[in-house]
Design an enzyme around this catalytic site. Structure first.
Site, mmCIF file in Angstrom:
data_model
loop_
_atom_site.group_PDB
_atom_site.id
_atom_site.type_symbol
_atom_site.label_atom_id
_atom_site.label_comp_id
_atom_site.label_asym_id
_atom_site.label_seq_id
_atom_site.Cartn_x
_atom_site.Cartn_y
_atom_site.Cartn_z
ATOM 1 N N ARG A 114 0.812 -1.229 0.000
ATOM 2 C CA ARG A 114 0.000 0.000 0.000
ATOM 3 C C ARG A 114 0.846 1.281 0.000
ATOM 4 O O ARG A 114 0.361 2.345 0.358
ATOM 5 C CB ARG A 114 -0.987 0.019 1.177
ATOM 6 C CG ARG A 114 -2.022 -1.089 1.116
ATOM 7 C CD ARG A 114 -3.201 -0.767 2.016
ATOM 8 N NE ARG A 114 -4.217 -1.803 1.903
ATOM 9 C CZ ARG A 114 -4.308 -2.854 2.725
ATOM 10 N NH1 ARG A 114 -3.434 -2.996 3.712
ATOM 11 N NH2 ARG A 114 -5.269 -3.738 2.571
ATOM 12 N N LYS A 136 3.305 11.574 -11.484
ATOM 13 C CA LYS A 136 2.530 10.608 -12.275
ATOM 14 C C LYS A 136 3.332 9.323 -12.411
ATOM 15 O O LYS A 136 4.479 9.344 -12.861
ATOM 16 C CB LYS A 136 2.233 11.163 -13.671
ATOM 17 C CG LYS A 136 1.051 12.093 -13.731
ATOM 18 C CD LYS A 136 0.723 12.388 -15.190
ATOM 19 C CE LYS A 136 -0.496 13.263 -15.323
ATOM 20 N NZ LYS A 136 -0.814 13.556 -16.731
ATOM 21 N N GLU A 178 9.995 17.375 -25.188
ATOM 22 C CA GLU A 178 9.250 17.862 -24.018
ATOM 23 C C GLU A 178 9.679 19.282 -23.641
ATOM 24 O O GLU A 178 8.869 20.085 -23.182
ATOM 25 C CB GLU A 178 9.433 16.913 -22.831
ATOM 26 C CG GLU A 178 8.836 15.519 -23.040
ATOM 27 C CD GLU A 178 7.305 15.502 -23.059
ATOM 28 O OE1 GLU A 178 6.680 16.519 -22.697
ATOM 29 O OE2 GLU A 178 6.736 14.460 -23.444
ATOM 30 N N LYS A 216 7.119 23.057 -15.622
ATOM 31 C CA LYS A 216 6.250 21.935 -15.262
ATOM 32 C C LYS A 216 5.875 21.992 -13.780
ATOM 33 O O LYS A 216 4.728 21.734 -13.407
ATOM 34 C CB LYS A 216 6.921 20.598 -15.581
ATOM 35 C CG LYS A 216 6.038 19.422 -15.187
ATOM 36 C CD LYS A 216 6.453 18.097 -15.764
ATOM 37 C CE LYS A 216 5.419 17.034 -15.400
ATOM 38 N NZ LYS A 216 5.747 15.706 -15.934
ATOM 39 N N GLU A 226 -4.622 17.233 -12.237
ATOM 40 C CA GLU A 226 -5.000 17.421 -13.651
ATOM 41 C C GLU A 226 -6.485 17.674 -13.854
ATOM 42 O O GLU A 226 -7.147 17.060 -14.686
ATOM 43 C CB GLU A 226 -4.544 16.216 -14.497
ATOM 44 C CG GLU A 226 -4.415 16.552 -15.967
ATOM 45 C CD GLU A 226 -3.758 15.450 -16.787
ATOM 46 O OE1 GLU A 226 -4.416 14.969 -17.703
ATOM 47 O OE2 GLU A 226 -2.599 15.093 -16.495
ATOM 48 N N ARG A 230 -3.084 21.601 -15.639
ATOM 49 C CA ARG A 230 -2.097 20.532 -15.872
ATOM 50 C C ARG A 230 -2.334 19.815 -17.201
ATOM 51 O O ARG A 230 -1.416 19.199 -17.757
ATOM 52 C CB ARG A 230 -2.108 19.538 -14.697
ATOM 53 C CG ARG A 230 -0.997 18.495 -14.808
ATOM 54 C CD ARG A 230 -0.757 17.720 -13.543
ATOM 55 N NE ARG A 230 0.319 16.743 -13.745
ATOM 56 C CZ ARG A 230 0.887 16.037 -12.804
ATOM 57 N NH1 ARG A 230 0.512 16.180 -11.540
ATOM 58 N NH2 ARG A 230 1.859 15.180 -13.068
ATOM 59 N N ASN A 234 -0.141 18.011 -21.760
ATOM 60 C CA ASN A 234 -0.418 16.982 -22.764
ATOM 61 C C ASN A 234 -0.379 17.530 -24.186
ATOM 62 O O ASN A 234 -0.756 16.823 -25.127
ATOM 63 C CB ASN A 234 -1.802 16.365 -22.507
ATOM 64 C CG ASN A 234 -1.840 15.572 -21.214
ATOM 65 O OD1 ASN A 234 -1.085 14.639 -21.025
ATOM 66 N ND2 ASN A 234 -2.720 15.967 -20.302
ATOM 67 N N HIS A 237 0.364 15.420 -27.236
ATOM 68 C CA HIS A 237 0.398 14.032 -26.777
ATOM 69 C C HIS A 237 -0.821 13.215 -27.200
ATOM 70 O O HIS A 237 -0.760 11.990 -27.213
ATOM 71 C CB HIS A 237 0.516 13.977 -25.250
ATOM 72 C CG HIS A 237 1.902 14.285 -24.752
ATOM 73 N ND1 HIS A 237 2.528 15.474 -25.022
ATOM 74 C CD2 HIS A 237 2.762 13.560 -23.993
ATOM 75 C CE1 HIS A 237 3.734 15.461 -24.448
ATOM 76 N NE2 HIS A 237 3.896 14.322 -23.832
ATOM 77 N N HIS A 241 0.586 10.155 -28.603
ATOM 78 C CA HIS A 241 0.468 8.876 -27.900
ATOM 79 C C HIS A 241 -0.198 7.814 -28.767
ATOM 80 O O HIS A 241 0.189 6.641 -28.744
ATOM 81 C CB HIS A 241 -0.348 9.061 -26.613
ATOM 82 C CG HIS A 241 0.481 9.385 -25.418
ATOM 83 N ND1 HIS A 241 -0.060 9.845 -24.241
ATOM 84 C CD2 HIS A 241 1.814 9.320 -25.202
ATOM 85 C CE1 HIS A 241 0.909 10.051 -23.359
ATOM 86 N NE2 HIS A 241 2.057 9.749 -23.930
ATOM 87 N N HIS A 258 9.399 8.163 -27.381
ATOM 88 C CA HIS A 258 8.282 9.010 -26.971
ATOM 89 C C HIS A 258 8.367 10.407 -27.601
ATOM 90 O O HIS A 258 7.390 10.919 -28.163
ATOM 91 C CB HIS A 258 8.278 9.123 -25.442
ATOM 92 C CG HIS A 258 7.251 10.056 -24.900
ATOM 93 N ND1 HIS A 258 5.895 9.784 -24.938
ATOM 94 C CD2 HIS A 258 7.362 11.278 -24.318
ATOM 95 C CE1 HIS A 258 5.231 10.785 -24.401
ATOM 96 N NE2 HIS A 258 6.090 11.706 -24.015
#
Length: 355
Positions: A114, A136, A178, A216, A226, A230, A234, A237, A241, A258
């Site tokens: 956990r 993230k 990025e 960032k 987000e 935020r 993206n 992306h 993606h 990427h």
């Protein structure tokens, strides 16, 4: 110098070693586990261990390198190894690697018993300016990017550009995508600085990395989960993606890094911004030319469009059956949750192919 990304302090160069030593003395973890991939095991691990001042037991766990190993099966293997080596809830996981290692390692730590503490030590430009910052963590589901994960901050992030000397040129370019994205969503001066590579020195690179992280970090601080601003991170992306996912599993395509996919996605997103949000045409041309100078054209064909468009429905920004895009009215002026019809998506992909 430390910059806050939500709750995680970020330390640079030699300050990172001192702060890590202070942290270990204060928190007294029961054991330290260092997660590496096969590349960082060979190129970075010895450098890192020589800087680590502690008498606490250290175990190294190695995973295979590459996006294709960023999955729940790899996590299961690492969870089992942690158990076998006696990890408990007071153990610490240090992720030493690029974006795959920091993403997956953060997820492993956040879910083992956990949640145990973790620290990111990014070794690629992409991980330094993006993947390791912001909390993230996650893995891919089949070829679908980052579908399983959590937002959970590391204890700290340690940035040392000396690790970049181990990177091949295409990996450096991947991270540059990025940095360029941060320029487009934040401010024109930073975009101009990031694209003026002829004048770039190693000192300038350090400055670019710090400024990129600050951009960032400010956004994450304002919107950690987000809900609003935020989402601007993206930019490029959504299509990027989808293309990256498609190339990952298509045997007739070469797997993309990427940043290579995001670079193509940013040209397409800027074309959509021009068509839908009134983004200035001259700036669209400049951005297209700059990105095409820096990144090789990807092998996207018209017959690939249908599959790419179908993959868009798995994008994490979507809601209520709508595919939501981040677009720009101008550099530094974002428009969130823009719904784009298919004919304009096809037009954007055609624009990329022809320019």
């Amino acid at each position: 110098m430390a910059v806050l990304a939500s709750q995680a302090p970020i330390f640079y160069a030699e300050n990172g070693c001192a702060e890590l030593s202070n942290y270990l003395r204060a928190s007294k973890p029961s054991m330290i586990f260092v997660l590496v991939d096969s590349n960082t095991h060979n190129n970075c691990l010895n450098i890192f261990l020589q800087q680590l001042e502690t008498t606490i037991t250290i175990e190294v766990i190695e995973m295979e390198a590459g996006e294709e190993h960023k999955n729940i099966e790899t996590c299961s293997g690492i969870w089992e190894t942690l158990s076998e080596l006696g990890a408990d809830r007071k153990s610490l996981l240090i992720n030493l690697g690029g974006g795959v290692v920091t993403d997956l390692g953060g997820f492993v730590a956040s879910t083992f018993k956990r949640g145990i503490s973790y620290i990111n030590v990014p070794t690629s430009l992409l991980a330094m300016v993006d993947a390791s910052v912001g909390g993230k963590c996650g893995v891919d589901l089949g070829n679908l990017k980052n579908q399983i994960g959590v937002i959970n901050q590391p204890e700290m992030v340690l940035i040392d550009s000396n690790y970049l000397s181990t990177l091949p040129a295409n990996e450096m370019r991947s991270g540059l995508a990025e940095i360029l994205k941060h320029g487009l969503i934040a401010n024109e001066a930073y975009w101009e600085k990031a694209t003026n590579l002829e004048a770039l020195t190693l000192e300038d690179l350090d400055s670019l990395i710090i400024e990129s992280i600050e951009i960032k970090s400010r956004i994450v601080q304002e919107d950690p989960t987000e809900k609003s601003v935020r989402k601007t991170l993206n930019y490029g992306h959504t299509l990027g993606h989808a293309i990256e996912s498609y190339f990952l599993t298509n045997p007739n395509k070469i797997t993309l890094l990427h940043g290579e996919a995001v670079a193509a996605g940013m040209i397409m997103a800027t074309h959509l911004s021009y068509k839908i949000c009134g983004f200035p045409e001259k700036k669209l041309e400049n951005i297209t030319n700059k990105i095409n100078e820096l990144f090789p054209k990807i092998n996207l064909l018209e017959e690939d469009y249908e599959v790419v468009l179908d993959l868009l429905k798995f994008d994490k920004k979507n809601s209520h059956g709508n595919i939501n895009f981040v677009l720009l009215k101008d550099i530094g002026k974002a428009e969130l949750d823009v719904i784009v019809p298919n004919d304009q998506l096809i037009e954007a992909m055609n624009y990329y192919l022809k320019n």
